[in-house]
Design a protein around this motif. Structure first.
Motif, PDB file in Angstrom:
ATOM      1  N   ARG A  24      -9.036 -13.151   1.551  1.00  0.00           N
ATOM      2  CA  ARG A  24      -9.150 -13.843   2.821  1.00  0.00           C
ATOM      3  C   ARG A  24      -8.723 -13.289   3.818  1.00  0.00           C
ATOM      4  O   ARG A  24      -7.374 -12.585   3.835  1.00  0.00           O
ATOM      5  CB  ARG A  24      -8.490 -15.236   3.021  1.00  0.00           C
ATOM      6  CG  ARG A  24      -9.153 -16.352   1.926  1.00  0.00           C
ATOM      7  CD  ARG A  24      -8.410 -17.605   1.802  1.00  0.00           C
ATOM      8  NE  ARG A  24      -7.337 -17.441   1.062  1.00  0.00           N
ATOM      9  CZ  ARG A  24      -6.565 -18.411   0.681  1.00  0.00           C
ATOM     10  NH1 ARG A  24      -6.937 -19.549   1.198  1.00  0.00           N
ATOM     11  NH2 ARG A  24      -5.573 -18.092   0.121  1.00  0.00           N
ATOM     12  N   SER A  25      -9.417 -12.926   4.936  1.00  0.00           N
ATOM     13  CA  SER A  25      -8.976 -11.764   6.030  1.00  0.00           C
ATOM     14  C   SER A  25      -9.121 -12.610   7.381  1.00  0.00           C
ATOM     15  O   SER A  25      -9.930 -13.442   7.512  1.00  0.00           O
ATOM     16  CB  SER A  25      -9.790 -10.726   5.987  1.00  0.00           C
ATOM     17  OG  SER A  25      -9.508 -10.319   4.655  1.00  0.00           O
ATOM     18  N   LYS A  26      -8.250 -12.302   8.256  1.00  0.00           N
ATOM     19  CA  LYS A  26      -8.164 -12.487   9.832  1.00  0.00           C
ATOM     20  C   LYS A  26      -8.440 -11.163  10.307  1.00  0.00           C
ATOM     21  O   LYS A  26      -7.635 -10.308  10.263  1.00  0.00           O
ATOM     22  CB  LYS A  26      -7.356 -13.403  10.219  1.00  0.00           C
ATOM     23  CG  LYS A  26      -7.035 -14.787   9.795  1.00  0.00           C
ATOM     24  CD  LYS A  26      -6.143 -15.194  10.523  1.00  0.00           C
ATOM     25  CE  LYS A  26      -5.881 -16.822  10.119  1.00  0.00           C
ATOM     26  NZ  LYS A  26      -4.937 -17.599  10.533  1.00  0.00           N
ATOM     27  N   ILE A  27      -9.540 -10.992  11.263  1.00  0.00           N
ATOM     28  CA  ILE A  27      -9.767  -9.860  11.803  1.00  0.00           C
ATOM     29  C   ILE A  27      -9.608  -9.854  13.437  1.00  0.00           C
ATOM     30  O   ILE A  27     -10.233 -10.893  14.100  1.00  0.00           O
ATOM     31  CB  ILE A  27     -11.102  -9.338  11.581  1.00  0.00           C
ATOM     32  CG1 ILE A  27     -11.414  -8.747   9.852  1.00  0.00           C
ATOM     33  CG2 ILE A  27     -11.615  -8.149  12.297  1.00  0.00           C
ATOM     34  CD1 ILE A  27     -12.180  -9.855   9.269  1.00  0.00           C
ATOM     35  N   ILE A  76       0.210 -10.773   0.931  1.00  0.00           N
ATOM     36  CA  ILE A  76      -0.303 -10.904   2.174  1.00  0.00           C
ATOM     37  C   ILE A  76       0.102  -9.654   3.044  1.00  0.00           C
ATOM     38  O   ILE A  76       1.506  -9.258   3.004  1.00  0.00           O
ATOM     39  CB  ILE A  76       0.249 -12.093   3.091  1.00  0.00           C
ATOM     40  CG1 ILE A  76      -0.413 -13.412   2.157  1.00  0.00           C
ATOM     41  CG2 ILE A  76      -0.167 -12.194   4.384  1.00  0.00           C
ATOM     42  CD1 ILE A  76       0.507 -14.859   2.658  1.00  0.00           C
ATOM     43  N   TYR A  77      -0.645  -8.927   3.566  1.00  0.00           N
ATOM     44  CA  TYR A  77      -0.322  -7.785   4.481  1.00  0.00           C
ATOM     45  C   TYR A  77      -1.162  -7.632   5.870  1.00  0.00           C
ATOM     46  O   TYR A  77      -2.334  -8.194   6.019  1.00  0.00           O
ATOM     47  CB  TYR A  77      -0.642  -6.486   3.585  1.00  0.00           C
ATOM     48  CG  TYR A  77      -1.651  -5.967   3.022  1.00  0.00           C
ATOM     49  CD1 TYR A  77      -2.663  -5.061   3.783  1.00  0.00           C
ATOM     50  CD2 TYR A  77      -2.517  -6.684   2.113  1.00  0.00           C
ATOM     51  CE1 TYR A  77      -3.984  -4.853   3.294  1.00  0.00           C
ATOM     52  CE2 TYR A  77      -3.678  -6.398   1.491  1.00  0.00           C
ATOM     53  CZ  TYR A  77      -4.345  -5.517   2.215  1.00  0.00           C
ATOM     54  OH  TYR A  77      -5.870  -5.000   1.800  1.00  0.00           O
ATOM     55  N   ARG A  78      -0.660  -7.062   6.624  1.00  0.00           N
ATOM     56  CA  ARG A  78      -1.219  -6.620   7.916  1.00  0.00           C
ATOM     57  C   ARG A  78      -1.606  -5.224   7.886  1.00  0.00           C
ATOM     58  O   ARG A  78      -1.116  -4.349   7.395  1.00  0.00           O
ATOM     59  CB  ARG A  78      -0.225  -6.867   9.131  1.00  0.00           C
ATOM     60  CG  ARG A  78      -0.194  -8.339   9.160  1.00  0.00           C
ATOM     61  CD  ARG A  78       0.949  -8.482  10.460  1.00  0.00           C
ATOM     62  NE  ARG A  78       1.265  -9.969  10.601  1.00  0.00           N
ATOM     63  CZ  ARG A  78       2.552 -10.239  10.049  1.00  0.00           C
ATOM     64  NH1 ARG A  78       3.464  -9.223  10.025  1.00  0.00           N
ATOM     65  NH2 ARG A  78       2.807 -11.511  10.320  1.00  0.00           N
ATOM     66  N   PHE A 127      -5.895  -6.562  11.381  1.00  0.00           N
ATOM     67  CA  PHE A 127      -6.086  -7.187  10.062  1.00  0.00           C
ATOM     68  C   PHE A 127      -4.960  -7.942   9.536  1.00  0.00           C
ATOM     69  O   PHE A 127      -3.952  -7.331   9.496  1.00  0.00           O
ATOM     70  CB  PHE A 127      -6.996  -6.369   9.069  1.00  0.00           C
ATOM     71  CG  PHE A 127      -8.014  -5.572   9.383  1.00  0.00           C
ATOM     72  CD1 PHE A 127      -9.370  -6.016   9.368  1.00  0.00           C
ATOM     73  CD2 PHE A 127      -7.733  -4.302   9.993  1.00  0.00           C
ATOM     74  CE1 PHE A 127     -10.448  -5.178   9.870  1.00  0.00           C
ATOM     75  CE2 PHE A 127      -8.927  -3.428  10.345  1.00  0.00           C
ATOM     76  CZ  PHE A 127     -10.189  -3.924  10.240  1.00  0.00           C
ATOM     77  N   GLU A 128      -5.186  -9.219   8.956  1.00  0.00           N
ATOM     78  CA  GLU A 128      -4.156  -9.885   8.017  1.00  0.00           C
ATOM     79  C   GLU A 128      -4.907 -10.318   7.006  1.00  0.00           C
ATOM     80  O   GLU A 128      -6.027 -11.167   7.001  1.00  0.00           O
ATOM     81  CB  GLU A 128      -3.639 -11.003   8.924  1.00  0.00           C
ATOM     82  CG  GLU A 128      -2.596 -11.525   8.051  1.00  0.00           C
ATOM     83  CD  GLU A 128      -1.374 -12.597   8.659  1.00  0.00           C
ATOM     84  OE1 GLU A 128      -0.796 -12.392   9.562  1.00  0.00           O
ATOM     85  OE2 GLU A 128      -1.573 -13.660   8.415  1.00  0.00           O
ATOM     86  N   ILE A 129      -4.590  -9.966   5.714  1.00  0.00           N
ATOM     87  CA  ILE A 129      -5.235 -10.169   4.444  1.00  0.00           C
ATOM     88  C   ILE A 129      -4.292 -10.644   3.468  1.00  0.00           C
ATOM     89  O   ILE A 129      -3.364 -10.234   3.203  1.00  0.00           O
ATOM     90  CB  ILE A 129      -5.904  -8.824   4.005  1.00  0.00           C
ATOM     91  CG1 ILE A 129      -6.693  -8.046   5.154  1.00  0.00           C
ATOM     92  CG2 ILE A 129      -6.671  -8.887   2.809  1.00  0.00           C
ATOM     93  CD1 ILE A 129      -7.252  -6.929   4.845  1.00  0.00           C
ATOM     94  N   ARG A 130      -4.900 -11.788   2.889  1.00  0.00           N
ATOM     95  CA  ARG A 130      -4.246 -12.358   1.690  1.00  0.00           C
ATOM     96  C   ARG A 130      -5.302 -11.945   0.600  1.00  0.00           C
ATOM     97  O   ARG A 130      -6.424 -12.180   0.354  1.00  0.00           O
ATOM     98  CB  ARG A 130      -4.181 -13.803   1.707  1.00  0.00           C
ATOM     99  CG  ARG A 130      -3.654 -14.366   0.596  1.00  0.00           C
ATOM    100  CD  ARG A 130      -3.647 -15.692   0.482  1.00  0.00           C
ATOM    101  NE  ARG A 130      -3.128 -16.227  -0.771  1.00  0.00           N
ATOM    102  CZ  ARG A 130      -2.317 -17.089  -0.907  1.00  0.00           C
ATOM    103  NH1 ARG A 130      -1.373 -17.408  -0.089  1.00  0.00           N
ATOM    104  NH2 ARG A 130      -1.664 -17.329  -2.338  1.00  0.00           N
TER     105      ARG A 130
END
Length: 137
Positions: A66-69, A118-120, A129-132
């Motif tokens: 799951r990502s936030k871009i 979870i990483y950026r 990006f923030e990705i789980r």
């Protein structure tokens, strides 16, 4: 089993995936011994794109992501490729030669016992990006 990352007992493959800061798709391909398919299952948003994807090898789900871009922190060409949903984030970054820095924020276990991280991914000093990633390996 080892106990190297955040005090978790992990298999060698899990430790490699959780601890590295490179392209997950490339490492998974080595571990799985086959090409990795990235399938975007959901994507929505304009200024911040929320994306869900699975990474598969021979039809088997290895990672759920799951990502936030954060579009304002990325070049327009990168955002265009994300919106097309044809490639994984790592492949987009690599093929575009985008200079980035990865920062692991948290590593833990889901209620079912599977590990996650979870990483950026930073670009130009800002979170792009923030990705789980939930590992199924």
């Amino acid at each position: 089993m080892t106990e190297n990352i955040a005090g978790l007992r992990l298999t060698r493959d899990q430790e490699i995936l959780l601890g590295h800061t490179g392209t997950v798709e490339q490492v998974l391909a080595i571990i799985a011994g086959s090409p990795i398919e990235v399938k975007v299952t959901r994507q929505q948003g304009t200024e911040v794109i929320e994306r869900e994807a699975v990474l598969l090898a021979k039809g088997r789900v290895l990672v759920r992501a799951r990502s936030k871009i954060y579009c304002k922190n990325l070049p327009a060409g990168i955002v265009r490729q994300v919106r097309q949903k044809r490639k994984g984030i790592g492949a987009i970054i690599a093929s575009s030669r985008l200079e980035t820095f990865r920062e692991v924020v948290r590593v833990g276990r889901n209620p079912d016992g599977s590990p996650y991280r979870i990483y950026r991914i930073m670009h130009g000093g800002k979170a792009a990006f923030e990705i789980r990633e939930d590992l199924r390996v």
